[in-house]
Motif scaffolding. Sequence first.
Motif, PDB file in Angstrom:
ATOM      1  N   GLU A  69      -2.340 -11.796  -4.129  1.00 33.92           N
ATOM      2  CA  GLU A  69      -3.331 -11.388  -3.132  1.00 33.92           C
ATOM      3  C   GLU A  69      -3.831  -9.982  -3.492  1.00 33.92           C
ATOM      4  O   GLU A  69      -3.040  -9.050  -3.594  1.00 33.92           O
ATOM      5  N   LEU A  70      -5.135  -9.853  -3.675  1.00 28.42           N
ATOM      6  CA  LEU A  70      -5.745  -8.582  -4.082  1.00 28.42           C
ATOM      7  C   LEU A  70      -6.619  -8.044  -2.968  1.00 28.42           C
ATOM      8  O   LEU A  70      -7.387  -8.799  -2.341  1.00 28.42           O
ATOM      9  N   GLN A  71      -6.493  -6.733  -2.724  1.00 27.62           N
ATOM     10  CA  GLN A  71      -7.465  -6.030  -1.889  1.00 27.62           C
ATOM     11  C   GLN A  71      -8.191  -5.019  -2.803  1.00 27.62           C
ATOM     12  O   GLN A  71      -7.540  -4.226  -3.489  1.00 27.62           O
ATOM     13  N   PHE A  72      -9.530  -5.029  -2.774  1.00 25.29           N
ATOM     14  CA  PHE A  72     -10.263  -4.202  -3.755  1.00 25.29           C
ATOM     15  C   PHE A  72     -11.656  -3.883  -3.217  1.00 25.29           C
ATOM     16  O   PHE A  72     -12.144  -4.509  -2.264  1.00 25.29           O
ATOM     17  N   GLU A  89     -20.179  -6.418 -11.685  1.00 26.90           N
ATOM     18  CA  GLU A  89     -19.630  -6.408 -10.335  1.00 26.90           C
ATOM     19  C   GLU A  89     -18.428  -7.370 -10.200  1.00 26.90           C
ATOM     20  O   GLU A  89     -18.048  -7.778  -9.106  1.00 26.90           O
ATOM     21  N   THR A  90     -17.801  -7.735 -11.330  1.00 25.66           N
ATOM     22  CA  THR A  90     -16.607  -8.597 -11.333  1.00 25.66           C
ATOM     23  C   THR A  90     -15.571  -8.025 -12.261  1.00 25.66           C
ATOM     24  O   THR A  90     -15.876  -7.173 -13.111  1.00 25.66           O
ATOM     25  N   PHE A  91     -14.344  -8.516 -12.158  1.00 27.60           N
ATOM     26  CA  PHE A  91     -13.294  -8.199 -13.114  1.00 27.60           C
ATOM     27  C   PHE A  91     -12.409  -9.456 -13.249  1.00 27.60           C
ATOM     28  O   PHE A  91     -12.548 -10.421 -12.495  1.00 27.60           O
ATOM     29  N   ASN A  92     -11.465  -9.477 -14.210  1.00 35.39           N
ATOM     30  CA  ASN A  92     -10.671 -10.673 -14.535  1.00 35.39           C
ATOM     31  C   ASN A  92      -9.185 -10.455 -14.255  1.00 35.39           C
ATOM     32  O   ASN A  92      -8.671  -9.343 -14.441  1.00 35.39           O
ATOM     33  N   LEU A  93      -8.534 -11.563 -13.872  1.00 35.46           N
ATOM     34  CA  LEU A  93      -7.080 -11.545 -13.640  1.00 35.46           C
ATOM     35  C   LEU A  93      -6.419 -12.373 -14.731  1.00 35.46           C
ATOM     36  O   LEU A  93      -6.806 -13.522 -14.974  1.00 35.46           O
ATOM     37  N   PHE A  94      -5.381 -11.828 -15.385  1.00 39.00           N
ATOM     38  CA  PHE A  94      -4.640 -12.490 -16.453  1.00 39.00           C
ATOM     39  C   PHE A  94      -3.155 -12.499 -16.107  1.00 39.00           C
ATOM     40  O   PHE A  94      -2.664 -11.719 -15.290  1.00 39.00           O
ATOM     41  N   THR A  95      -2.420 -13.397 -16.815  1.00 37.01           N
ATOM     42  CA  THR A  95      -0.956 -13.406 -16.681  1.00 37.01           C
ATOM     43  C   THR A  95      -0.342 -13.700 -18.034  1.00 37.01           C
ATOM     44  O   THR A  95      -0.959 -14.346 -18.899  1.00 37.01           O
ATOM     45  N   GLU A 127     -21.585   2.758   2.794  1.00 37.99           N
ATOM     46  CA  GLU A 127     -20.696   1.875   3.571  1.00 37.99           C
ATOM     47  C   GLU A 127     -19.628   1.285   2.668  1.00 37.99           C
ATOM     48  O   GLU A 127     -19.919   0.664   1.647  1.00 37.99           O
ATOM     49  N   LEU A 128     -18.364   1.483   3.052  1.00 36.86           N
ATOM     50  CA  LEU A 128     -17.227   1.005   2.285  1.00 36.86           C
ATOM     51  C   LEU A 128     -16.859  -0.408   2.762  1.00 36.86           C
ATOM     52  O   LEU A 128     -16.607  -0.626   3.936  1.00 36.86           O
ATOM     53  N   ARG A 129     -16.809  -1.369   1.828  1.00 35.60           N
ATOM     54  CA  ARG A 129     -16.460  -2.746   2.189  1.00 35.60           C
ATOM     55  C   ARG A 129     -15.266  -3.210   1.338  1.00 35.60           C
ATOM     56  O   ARG A 129     -15.347  -3.218   0.118  1.00 35.60           O
ATOM     57  N   ILE A 130     -14.187  -3.594   2.041  1.00 39.52           N
ATOM     58  CA  ILE A 130     -12.956  -4.015   1.355  1.00 39.52           C
ATOM     59  C   ILE A 130     -12.922  -5.544   1.270  1.00 39.52           C
ATOM     60  O   ILE A 130     -13.132  -6.240   2.268  1.00 39.52           O
ATOM     61  N   ASN A 131     -12.639  -6.070   0.083  1.00 35.93           N
ATOM     62  CA  ASN A 131     -12.523  -7.516  -0.146  1.00 35.93           C
ATOM     63  C   ASN A 131     -11.047  -7.913  -0.271  1.00 35.93           C
ATOM     64  O   ASN A 131     -10.228  -7.147  -0.816  1.00 35.93           O
ATOM     65  N   THR A 132     -10.734  -9.141   0.169  1.00 39.82           N
ATOM     66  CA  THR A 132      -9.396  -9.710  -0.024  1.00 39.82           C
ATOM     67  C   THR A 132      -9.547 -11.061  -0.703  1.00 39.82           C
ATOM     68  O   THR A 132     -10.285 -11.929  -0.233  1.00 39.82           O
ATOM     69  N   GLU A 133      -8.849 -11.244  -1.801  1.00 39.18           N
ATOM     70  CA  GLU A 133      -8.926 -12.491  -2.572  1.00 39.18           C
ATOM     71  C   GLU A 133      -7.515 -12.895  -2.980  1.00 39.18           C
ATOM     72  O   GLU A 133      -6.707 -12.049  -3.405  1.00 39.18           O
ATOM     73  N   LEU A 158      -8.692  -0.881  -6.990  1.00 42.48           N
ATOM     74  CA  LEU A 158      -7.661  -1.812  -6.488  1.00 42.48           C
ATOM     75  C   LEU A 158      -6.868  -1.098  -5.416  1.00 42.48           C
ATOM     76  O   LEU A 158      -6.215  -0.090  -5.677  1.00 42.48           O
ATOM     77  N   LEU A 159      -6.904  -1.642  -4.198  1.00 49.45           N
ATOM     78  CA  LEU A 159      -6.186  -1.007  -3.094  1.00 49.45           C
ATOM     79  C   LEU A 159      -4.784  -1.582  -2.921  1.00 49.45           C
ATOM     80  O   LEU A 159      -3.867  -0.894  -2.488  1.00 49.45           O
ATOM     81  N   SER A 160      -4.634  -2.885  -3.211  1.00 46.61           N
ATOM     82  CA  SER A 160      -3.348  -3.525  -2.966  1.00 46.61           C
ATOM     83  C   SER A 160      -3.218  -4.748  -3.861  1.00 46.61           C
ATOM     84  O   SER A 160      -4.177  -5.487  -4.049  1.00 46.61           O
ATOM     85  N   VAL A 161      -2.049  -4.943  -4.405  1.00 49.83           N
ATOM     86  CA  VAL A 161      -1.715  -6.161  -5.144  1.00 49.83           C
ATOM     87  C   VAL A 161      -0.409  -6.699  -4.553  1.00 49.83           C
ATOM     88  O   VAL A 161       0.619  -6.024  -4.626  1.00 49.83           O
ATOM     89  N   ARG A 162      -0.485  -7.898  -3.952  1.00 48.99           N
ATOM     90  CA  ARG A 162       0.689  -8.496  -3.299  1.00 48.99           C
ATOM     91  C   ARG A 162       1.023  -9.801  -4.020  1.00 48.99           C
ATOM     92  O   ARG A 162       0.186 -10.690  -4.118  1.00 48.99           O
TER      93      ARG A 162
END
Length: 898
Positions: A69-72, A89-95, A127-133, A158-162
Amino acid sequence: MRATGGELGWLTWPLDQGDKPGWEVIQRTLNGSQFYTFSVCNVGEREQDNWLRTTFIQRRPSASRVFVELQFIVRDCNSFDGASLTCKETFNLFTSESDADVGTTFRKGQFKKVATIAPDEITSKNELRINTETKVVENLSRKGFYLAFQDIGACIALLSVRVYYKTCPATVKSLASFPETVAGGENQALREVSGVCVENAISEELPRIYCTVDGEWVVPVGQCQCKPGYEEVEDECQECKAGSFKAEASGDKCTPCPANTQELDSGAVVCPCMDGFYRAPNDPPTGPCSGLPSAPRDLVATTSAGKLLLTWSPPEDTGGRTDITYSIECQRCEGMVCQSCGEKIRYEPAGVGLTDTKVSVSELDAHLNYTFTVEAHSGVTVLTSQAVPPANRPPSTSDDNLDVTTYTVLILEKNSVQIKDLVPGTAYLFRVQALSSDGSPGGSSMEEQFETSGTEGNQHGQRSTQMIQRQKSIYGFCIFLFRKRNSHTRQGPEDTYFSSSEQLKPLKTYVDPHTYEDPNTAVLKFATEIHPSHITKQKVIGAGEFGEVYRGILKVPGRKEVAVAIKTLKPGYTEKQRQDFLSEASIMGQFSHQNIIRLEGVVTKFKHAMIVTEYMENGALDRYLRDHDGEFASFQLVGMLRGIAAGMKYLSDMSYVHRDLAARNILVNNTLECKVSDFGLSRVLEDDPEGTYTTSGGKIPIRWTAPEAIAYRKFTSASDVWSFGIVMWEVMAFGERPYWDMSNHEVMKAINEAFRLPAPMDCPSAVYQLMLQCWLQDRSKRPRFGDIVSLLDKLLRSPDSLKTIADFDPRISIRLPSTSGSDGSPFRSVSEWLESIKMSQYSENFACAGVVTMDQVLQMKNEDIKNIGVRLPGHLKRIAYSILGLKDQTSTLSVFAV
């Protein structure tokens, strides 16, 4: 980072980018609070490839699926002057998976892309807008993994990585305990989990449940139930409180001990009967206990239609039971010598097993004293006639509780009589009844009472009388009947009222409904019309020749609601099919006997014709016996046969020939009372599933039919007696198929060569000898149904007579290898052998015990058979006797080798 107050040790790559660094930790203030972000914002530079990798994340072995879960925050590219061509306006998630921490080693080729992360809302300058994905990482299999975030030219924070996985929590469901379980992945949407029954609970099947990918428990299987003596209380099994019990493992609550039972301490599984109270063999061990019934009351004798009619009132105390029956004992006295009346006198409907409080007696001799004893029985008192009463069974009923009635029958041609030898100090009641010349009774006088003096000697009366002797609990009747002299024909002294041969004839004779020109007339004459609104169908219980058979309810206004069986006529019937269908009702409606299925009525005046009969809870006798193989003693089986014989005697007396008497056509109710049914005659046999042999005029059930009926279609009561012998064999063999798997041709050939079915296992010798009498080739020498009823009554009155067992030859009674296949070859497998002796339900038991060859079968002993799970006595004997027969076989043995 806020919690640790410092860096998390995440790796950035490339390590050094000069003036335009990649990901970096930035501390910000928002609404007065400080927070940390991983940020990157090189929107004006071309070909950005900035990586941020987490530290090594160890994986729980069963967690193959994790959620990220990402907050960004993503900055709007349009808010940057001159950077719109290179800004993203995008970025990628890898593992990347690994079995160990690789430290600062970083190679892009080890990572697999999980997803492209795109914001739902863009942050502008003002205006600051926080996304959760949330993204899912599937099919993880190694000890741990890394996550990595790739920036390709966006302005991101990146505000949070859960990172987490889902579990189904530890729980107790249906008294089964299940551990915490990690939810499965896409390849295992439902993860099966085995549980353990809580303390003092058991389950026939291993309790299981399924954990979904969302961490929810679904579809529990194999419910646990509290053991006997325990009940469920808030996911636990607690002992039944004192004064209550629970007899078996179930989900039921403990119940208070029933009436007339002892209240035990906590944890009771049964409440034993109090002293003086008992349970019958067929009573459930959980039911109340019953006392013995008191004696019948108010015994009265009258004459009607040339017979002596005894009537009485039910016992004042039934002991709390509803299965009260009555039996009649008779003694005849000449002077001071008394003896049993034997079989000479005749009872209608029967002398034992009466449910009604009346019986008709005929064939009495004149100038004799008769003493009739009426006894009340119930499910518990019948136990007194057993040879060795088990514990907790009642003692014999004292003679002090019996009503004994004595009758003296005289036929007089004069208007006076002298009464001698009366008991001193006793009151007598006298009554006179006139008889017409044809023997029918006329009017009677009022009863008049006279009393003898209290001194020894004779007291004389000068009246023709009926008298009642009263002394303690003994009542005596002396009936004096006056017959007028016929003006044309003088009657001799031998012309006595009760011994007339005319009394042997039944009160009515069966009328074949097919003799009516209009069959509908017969239906109206012999059957009651029922309005279909009074009938409620509940459940299909079978299918007959003409349509389905239902269980249902009959509720006629003014009458008590009763359970019934409803035979229906299938759609598209022809008029002939309708008449054939209703003809059975025309036949049944003529019968009234406790061992003949009772017709409640018919529906004929509406589109859907129906026949409504009483409902027999236990269904057909052959199937019922197969389902309860070995569960009944010989005494109980003979009792069933006695009921069938009584029903057939009634039919025979009405000159009705059944033609299809077989255990499949006997119905059993919940008190194990057997009743003859299926009165469709040979017309119904056209599509009979049983083996039949076609002759001119229809088909015949060969295995149950007498030789003369097969050869010449000569159906009589004597051929019904042959069939009754086959029914006796079926009952004593617990529903075994007569002649096993022999073909019809083999059966006929064997019978003509004097082969007769061998005695079933544990069959009393006296019962088997009666079977052989029923199967005599000369039909004139076979017993009549009246003789059969009398003999079975004797056996029931003397249970010791059932102890001698007929010889049993397992090589004949059990199918052998020589007859198992068309080529006579031995059994090829254990399952084939078990199927041949109708015990295939134990195939898995033998396989689980490792008994997979016939050689191993032949080595088995009784204890071995018990140990693999064969518990029912009848099944145990069948398998043991079969093994014995296989051992004894030294050469090919034909089923005819007797």
